[in-house]
Enzyme design. Sequence first.
Site, short mmCIF file in Angstrom:
data_model
loop_
_atom_site.label_atom_id
_atom_site.label_comp_id
_atom_site.label_asym_id
_atom_site.label_seq_id
_atom_site.Cartn_x
_atom_site.Cartn_y
_atom_site.Cartn_z
N LEU A 50 5.74 3.61 -3.13
CA LEU A 50 6.85 2.56 -4.34
C LEU A 50 5.72 2.02 -4.73
CD1 LEU A 50 10.06 1.84 -5.69
CD2 LEU A 50 9.57 -0.17 -3.64
N ALA A 51 5.01 0.85 -4.20
CA ALA A 51 3.36 0.25 -4.59
C ALA A 51 3.05 1.09 -6.21
CB ALA A 51 3.13 -0.57 -4.14
N LYS A 87 17.65 0.98 -16.53
CA LYS A 87 17.65 2.01 -17.23
C LYS A 87 17.83 1.65 -18.44
CE LYS A 87 16.61 5.83 -13.72
NZ LYS A 87 15.76 6.00 -14.14
N HIS A 129 24.25 3.85 -7.17
CA HIS A 129 23.57 4.57 -8.25
C HIS A 129 24.89 5.07 -9.23
CE1 HIS A 129 19.71 3.89 -7.28
NE2 HIS A 129 19.44 5.05 -7.08
N ASP A 174 18.99 -1.88 -7.38
CA ASP A 174 19.68 -1.17 -8.29
C ASP A 174 19.01 -0.31 -9.75
OD1 ASP A 174 20.90 1.61 -9.00
OD2 ASP A 174 22.68 0.53 -8.00
N HIS A 175 17.68 0.45 -9.14
CA HIS A 175 17.20 -0.04 -11.29
C HIS A 175 17.64 1.12 -12.00
CE1 HIS A 175 16.12 4.69 -8.64
NE2 HIS A 175 15.36 4.55 -9.51
N LYS A 198 16.79 -0.93 -2.49
CA LYS A 198 17.81 0.02 -1.79
C LYS A 198 17.98 0.45 -0.64
CE LYS A 198 18.58 4.21 -3.64
NZ LYS A 198 19.51 4.96 -3.46
N LYS A 227 20.77 16.67 -3.76
CA LYS A 227 20.05 17.43 -4.11
C LYS A 227 19.97 18.83 -3.92
CE LYS A 227 17.35 13.48 -2.42
NZ LYS A 227 16.51 12.43 -3.57
N ASP A 283 0.72 -7.97 10.12
CA ASP A 283 1.78 -7.27 10.27
C ASP A 283 2.89 -7.42 10.27
OD1 ASP A 283 3.90 -5.71 11.63
OD2 ASP A 283 2.52 -4.65 13.04
N THR A 321 0.79 -1.03 -0.01
CA THR A 321 0.11 0.01 0.09
C THR A 321 0.96 1.11 0.27
OG1 THR A 321 0.14 -0.16 2.19
CG2 THR A 321 -1.63 -0.69 1.16
#
Length: 479
Positions: free
Chosen positions: A10-11, A179, A237, A174-175, A145, A327, A81, A7
């Site tokens: 990310l999902a 890519k 990354h 490691d998305h 990660k 950032k 849980d 929920t």
Amino acid sequence: MVVLGGTGDLAHRKLAPAVYNLHHLGSLPQDFAFVGVGRKQKSDDQFRNELAESVNKYSSSSWDDQKWADLSPRIYYHQGDIRYADSYPDLKERIEECNRANGGSNNVLYYLALTPNLFTPAVENLNKHGMVQMESGWQRIMIEKPFGFDLQSARELNDVISSAFSEDSIFRIDHYLGKEMLQNILVLRLANSVFEPLWNERFISHVQIIASENEGIGDRGRYYDRFGAMRDMVQSHLLQMLALTAMEPPQEAGPEAVRAERLKLLNAVQLWPEEEERSNLVLGQYKGYKKEKDVDAHTGTETFAALKLAVNNQRWQGVPFYLRTGKNLDEKIAKIVIQFKKPPFFYYGNPLKDLELDYDSLLNILTLKVQPQEGVVFQFNIKKPASTSEIVPAKMDFCQPCAFLINTPEAYERLIADAIAGDTDRFSSWNEVERAWTLIDYIYEQSKKSAHKPHLYEPGSRGPAEADKITEEDGYRWW
Ligand SMILES: NC(=O)c1ccc[n+]([C@@H]2O[C@H](COP(=O)([O-])OP(=O)(O)OC[C@H]3O[C@@H](n4cnc5c(N)ncnc54)[C@H](OP(=O)(O)O)[C@@H]3O)[C@@H](O)[C@H]2O)c1
């Protein structure tokens, strides 16, 4: 596919849209089902409606009522849980029920979309309750990660996971490895005779690997303040981008050969030896970071890092690899910039002797644009049209989505499809993760010794001016 943390953000933003896109393309197995797990009470229908909203909002494929109508009955919600052992028998029963209703195999892909402190109890309980290494089918795990906080904690986590799953069933994400443009690096190099012969210290002066974000940390303060830019971005990354750029071509087919070459490369990476009065590591913190939600008011966590690394092998002797991430910077971009050495001066000295030449500006630069735009840009030098005395840079600019007119698959789409197929090469092996943490732990120790404090920078700026010195002292500038 059982998403523990089904929920969460990310999902909703990545996993459900990726699953929908795969379904849209007809790439899901016939017996596919999706089970989301969380603590909140909700019905299957409520969960399906919530995911439908997110798919509508975030999916790169257009919404199709019929496609959703086919997929949604195979989406389920289970309340439980994860911390408590007595939640697992019910979960096991629910998974078995879903499997029976959708074709009957015991193939289960567990996806840990949880905060890292829940990784260990989740895996221990899945193992204890006979939900892995079952007699039939395969059971695999995808784990988000960060894989650990440092070398020690990563080892502890890996011990727990590998006591339940074999290495070829563990998919450490490691998305960036999913890519499109990163998958393209090896092809660009190896399938083009204009690049591969030049891919070494004889022709390349240096490489820059840049991943900057124009947003702050949002509400991820609790996580981010503990990790910082080095652990959040460089450990995963940026080092993987470096490994893919600089690795030797694999000599065999198959995922293990690719992972082995990435590992060899990572083993050769080190912080460029410190020289007197010069720093090869600059950390920064954006002004106002200490006031962000869930951030310690006296925090010393870095939100920016720039560093100079060496790859200690024959191919890359003497070639600096500069990494930079942060950032709240001026732009959102991830790219790899390869700057070639200049041509020998005498070469154009004679035939072009009448040209006005700023030797320093004679650059050949190959840029791989990873995100948000995807493409390849090559900068070369030409004579300015209609001029007899001026050389100017020109660019060949390849835009990947413009050329192929298809939506590039999202990294998560590729990664989920790979995990279902059992294909590990776009995931980090344990040895790669271990090596990356060894390096990061070492760099942190060095930074403590030389009392590196984050330099403050203005939000929306290019980061601390001190970072410019890292490249300037070598005669280069950040691209
Ligand atoms: N969000 C991203 O874009 C992103 C990107 C890269 C990596 N990640 C990583 O992905 C993981 C998840 O991030 P997220 O942003 O999705 O976090 P999140 O929004 O906080 O979601 C956490 C999920 O875990 C569930 N959960 C928490 N405690 C639970 C418990 N004791 N038992 C069962 N379920 C529990 C929550 O559901 P309930 O509240 O209903 O229990 C929720 O579904 C993290 O490791 C993060 O670092 C996230």
